[in-house]
Design an enzyme around this catalytic site. Structure first.
Site, PDB file in Angstrom:
ATOM      1  N   GLU A   1       0.860  -1.194   0.000  1.00 57.06           N
ATOM      2  CA  GLU A   1       0.000   0.000   0.000  1.00 57.06           C
ATOM      3  C   GLU A   1       0.892   1.238   0.000  1.00 57.06           C
ATOM      4  O   GLU A   1       1.825   1.340   0.797  1.00 57.06           O
ATOM      5  CB  GLU A   1      -0.929   0.004   1.208  1.00 57.06           C
ATOM      6  CG  GLU A   1      -1.682   1.304   1.443  1.00 57.06           C
ATOM      7  CD  GLU A   1      -2.446   1.784   0.220  1.00 57.06           C
ATOM      8  OE1 GLU A   1      -2.261   2.961  -0.156  1.00 57.06           O
ATOM      9  OE2 GLU A   1      -3.190   0.983  -0.382  1.00 57.06           O
ATOM     10  N   GLN A   2       0.598   2.162  -0.876  1.00 57.96           N
ATOM     11  CA  GLN A   2       1.460   3.334  -1.037  1.00 57.96           C
ATOM     12  C   GLN A   2       1.481   4.227   0.196  1.00 57.96           C
ATOM     13  O   GLN A   2       2.513   4.796   0.540  1.00 57.96           O
ATOM     14  CB  GLN A   2       1.011   4.147  -2.255  1.00 57.96           C
ATOM     15  CG  GLN A   2       1.890   5.362  -2.542  1.00 57.96           C
ATOM     16  CD  GLN A   2       1.523   6.024  -3.860  1.00 57.96           C
ATOM     17  OE1 GLN A   2       0.915   5.403  -4.716  1.00 57.96           O
ATOM     18  NE2 GLN A   2       1.910   7.268  -4.013  1.00 57.96           N
TER      19      GLN A   2
ATOM     20  N   MET B   1      -4.022   5.098   3.886  1.00 61.13           N
ATOM     21  CA  MET B   1      -5.011   4.419   3.062  1.00 61.13           C
ATOM     22  C   MET B   1      -5.172   2.940   3.397  1.00 61.13           C
ATOM     23  O   MET B   1      -5.744   2.180   2.613  1.00 61.13           O
ATOM     24  CB  MET B   1      -4.649   4.584   1.579  1.00 61.13           C
ATOM     25  CG  MET B   1      -4.778   6.007   1.081  1.00 61.13           C
ATOM     26  SD  MET B   1      -6.469   6.650   1.184  1.00 61.13           S
ATOM     27  CE  MET B   1      -7.246   5.679  -0.116  1.00 61.13           C
ATOM     28  N   TYR B   2      -4.681   2.511   4.563  1.00 62.59           N
ATOM     29  CA  TYR B   2      -4.937   1.135   4.977  1.00 62.59           C
ATOM     30  C   TYR B   2      -6.450   0.928   5.042  1.00 62.59           C
ATOM     31  O   TYR B   2      -7.159   1.634   5.750  1.00 62.59           O
ATOM     32  CB  TYR B   2      -4.347   0.845   6.347  1.00 62.59           C
ATOM     33  CG  TYR B   2      -2.833   0.914   6.432  1.00 62.59           C
ATOM     34  CD1 TYR B   2      -2.030   0.536   5.360  1.00 62.59           C
ATOM     35  CD2 TYR B   2      -2.213   1.347   7.603  1.00 62.59           C
ATOM     36  CE1 TYR B   2      -0.650   0.596   5.448  1.00 62.59           C
ATOM     37  CE2 TYR B   2      -0.830   1.409   7.708  1.00 62.59           C
ATOM     38  CZ  TYR B   2      -0.058   1.040   6.629  1.00 62.59           C
ATOM     39  OH  TYR B   2       1.306   1.100   6.718  1.00 62.59           O
ATOM     40  N   GLY B   3      -6.946  -0.036   4.295  1.00 58.53           N
ATOM     41  CA  GLY B   3      -8.380  -0.271   4.243  1.00 58.53           C
ATOM     42  C   GLY B   3      -9.020   0.246   2.978  1.00 58.53           C
ATOM     43  O   GLY B   3     -10.152  -0.098   2.670  1.00 58.53           O
ATOM     44  N   GLY B   4      -8.313   1.115   2.244  1.00 58.15           N
ATOM     45  CA  GLY B   4      -8.818   1.569   0.962  1.00 58.15           C
ATOM     46  C   GLY B   4      -9.573   2.883   0.993  1.00 58.15           C
ATOM     47  O   GLY B   4      -9.748   3.523   2.038  1.00 58.15           O
ATOM     48  N   THR B   5     -10.048   3.277  -0.184  1.00 61.43           N
ATOM     49  CA  THR B   5     -10.731   4.560  -0.359  1.00 61.43           C
ATOM     50  C   THR B   5     -11.976   4.656   0.505  1.00 61.43           C
ATOM     51  O   THR B   5     -12.220   5.680   1.162  1.00 61.43           O
ATOM     52  CB  THR B   5     -11.111   4.751  -1.838  1.00 61.43           C
ATOM     53  OG1 THR B   5      -9.920   4.876  -2.607  1.00 61.43           O
ATOM     54  CG2 THR B   5     -11.965   5.998  -2.040  1.00 61.43           C
TER      55      THR B   5
ATOM     56  N   HIS C   1     -44.865  -3.752  10.188  1.00 60.42           N
ATOM     57  CA  HIS C   1     -45.491  -2.415  10.238  1.00 60.42           C
ATOM     58  C   HIS C   1     -45.195  -1.769  11.589  1.00 60.42           C
ATOM     59  O   HIS C   1     -45.200  -2.449  12.614  1.00 60.42           O
ATOM     60  CB  HIS C   1     -47.007  -2.560  10.048  1.00 60.42           C
ATOM     61  CG  HIS C   1     -47.754  -1.284  10.284  1.00 60.42           C
ATOM     62  ND1 HIS C   1     -47.883  -0.319   9.308  1.00 60.42           N
ATOM     63  CD2 HIS C   1     -48.412  -0.819  11.377  1.00 60.42           C
ATOM     64  CE1 HIS C   1     -48.591   0.694   9.781  1.00 60.42           C
ATOM     65  NE2 HIS C   1     -48.918   0.413  11.037  1.00 60.42           N
TER      66      HIS C   1
END
Length: 436
Positions: free
Chosen positions: A32-33, A37-41, A421
């Site tokens: 991961e760059q 951003m661990y975990g992504g966008t 309901h």
């Protein structure tokens, strides 16, 4: 370094695949760059923080406190995702680029690593697309969707360039925090993909919330004026305290792909087949970078496609995938299947029905009565072709409706289904009961 599986990118598909492979006893490295951003966008700069801010806005939170709470949530999820993968695989933080089709260089702060892998999976996502507008590089107070969520002060006037779904979600949230919001859309039709009745209803709701949507706006330049930002179009000018650029996203393919046989599509996405293989069969691409619909749950489904190809003979592919989606305005807009016009364009004879949200008892209970529901049915078979729900809790309701479409149910099945309901879902009885 040598590994059997190398995953580039910590997005939903990448992290789920890493965990799955590791649990099968495979050697896995995930690169991961950015540690941010661990975990992504979705977790860090997309769905979760934006929906957290939406929730806080709707519940009367102060903007500054909302930013603090949102950041606390991100930190917690970011760390949890890192720990989840770090327990089962090797996580390396650095910039990846291909040396050849089996070899990747990773530049870290302290050194550079070379990794050789039997299988490589690209899950690098997408980046905000910044349009070529005169002055945009030097103008103050201009943000993408990530930057706008880091403000420490609520802008009195927010101008959003781009009238797509991301822009509208931020427009709705900031209006509820108290900003005056102007949306500038270059096209001449408001959300052109959507049913016109539903689109008109949403536009009216946004106007009531203090959001002004201006169509056919050709932006000529952006500049600075007395600490604020001046946006000039062909017809008028707008002075803003903050400007959000919401003109779409572009694939993140900065990976030295020229050192492989991987090819790109005309739109710049990594070209893949129905198994998500690139032109290098041992290299897969998943999620936004592969041109998949830009939703986290579609990235997760891409994982299922790759898993199937690796372990199940490739029975599950990207062919003929259908999916619902939601736009998190207030109330949310959720869609499954075809609109009336799209169904007619495909040659169907259709029957339709609409229902105003203020006719739903649960909507009155929770005082969320704005919106409209619409159903589209095949007149020859009575099967449900599509549903558009602009109402409270539509993002929960739409999953049931989508499953109904997938299973080939008729409108009578939903018109006569027994719902609890009071719920928003029971409105489907009335909606489908009104088909004619």
């Amino acid at each position: 370094m040598q590994t059997k599986h190398l995953i580039i990118g910590f997005g939903k598909a990448g992290k789920t695949l890493a965990k799955t492979l590791a649990q099968k006893g495979e050697s896995v490295i995930l690169v991961e760059q950015s540690a941010q951003m661990y975990g992504g966008t979705c977790i860090n700069i997309g769905c979760i923080p934006s929906k957290k801010m939406k929730f806080l806005a709707e519940n009367g939170s102060d903007f500054h406190q909302a930013i603090i709470k949102k950041n606390e949530l991100i930190r917690t999820l970011n760390q949890a995702n890192f720990e989840m993968i770090d327990k089962v695989a090797t996580v390396i933080t650095g910039k990846a680029s291909f040396i050849d089709a089996h070899t990747v260089q990773v530049v870290r702060e302290q050194d550079t690593l070379t990794i050789k892998a039997d299988h490589i999976y690209i899950n690098t996502g997408a980046l905000s697309r910044i349009p070529n507008i005169d002055g945009i590089d030097t103008a103050q107070n201009v943000y993408d969707s990530t930057g706008i969520m880091q403000l420490d002060k609520l802008p009195q006037h927010l101008v959003i360039i781009g009238g797509g779904y991301i822009g509208l979600e931020f427009a709705s949230s900031f209006a509820e925090f108290g900003s005056r919001v102007t949306v500038l859309e270059t096209g001449d039709i408001f959300i052109p993909k959507e049913d016109r009745q539903i689109a008109d209803a949403l536009l009216g709701i946004l106007n009531d919330q203090g959001v002004s949507v201006k169509l056919s706006q050709k932006i000529q330049k952006i500049g600075n004026q007395d600490g604020r930002t001046l946006i000039t179009t062909e017809t008028e000018s707008f002075l803003a305290d903050a400007v959000l650029i919401a003109t779409g996203r572009q694939p993140n393919t900065d990976l030295a792909l020229q050192n492989t046989q991987i090819q790109l599509t005309e739109r710049g996405f990594i070209a893949v087949n129905e198994h998500l293989q690139t032109h290098e069969p041992h290299i897969y691409a998943m999620g936004d970078v592969a041109g998949s619909p830009q939703f986290t749950y579609m990235s997760l489904d891409d994982f299922r496609v790759v898993r199937s190809h690796l372990f199940d003979g490739g029975k599950y592919t990207t062919n003929n995938r259908t999916f619902p989606y939601s736009v998190f305005v207030n109330p949310p807009l959720s869609v499954a299947g075809l609109t009336e016009q799209a169904a007619k364009d495909q040659g169907y004879q259709v029957k339709t029905a609409t229902l105003l949200a203020n006719a739903i008892p649960k909507a009155k209970v929770v005082e969320k009565t704005q919106g409209m529901l619409k159903a589209v049915v095949d007149a020859d078979t009575d099967k449900i072709l599509g549903v558009q729900l602009l109402c409270e809790d539509s993002h929960e309701m739409i999953n049931f409706v989508d499953l109904s479409i997938r299973q080939g149910l008729t409108y009578q099945d939903l018109a006569n289904h027994i719902f609890t309901h009071p719920t928003m879902s029971e409105s489907l009885n009335d909606l489908f009961g009104a088909i004619s």
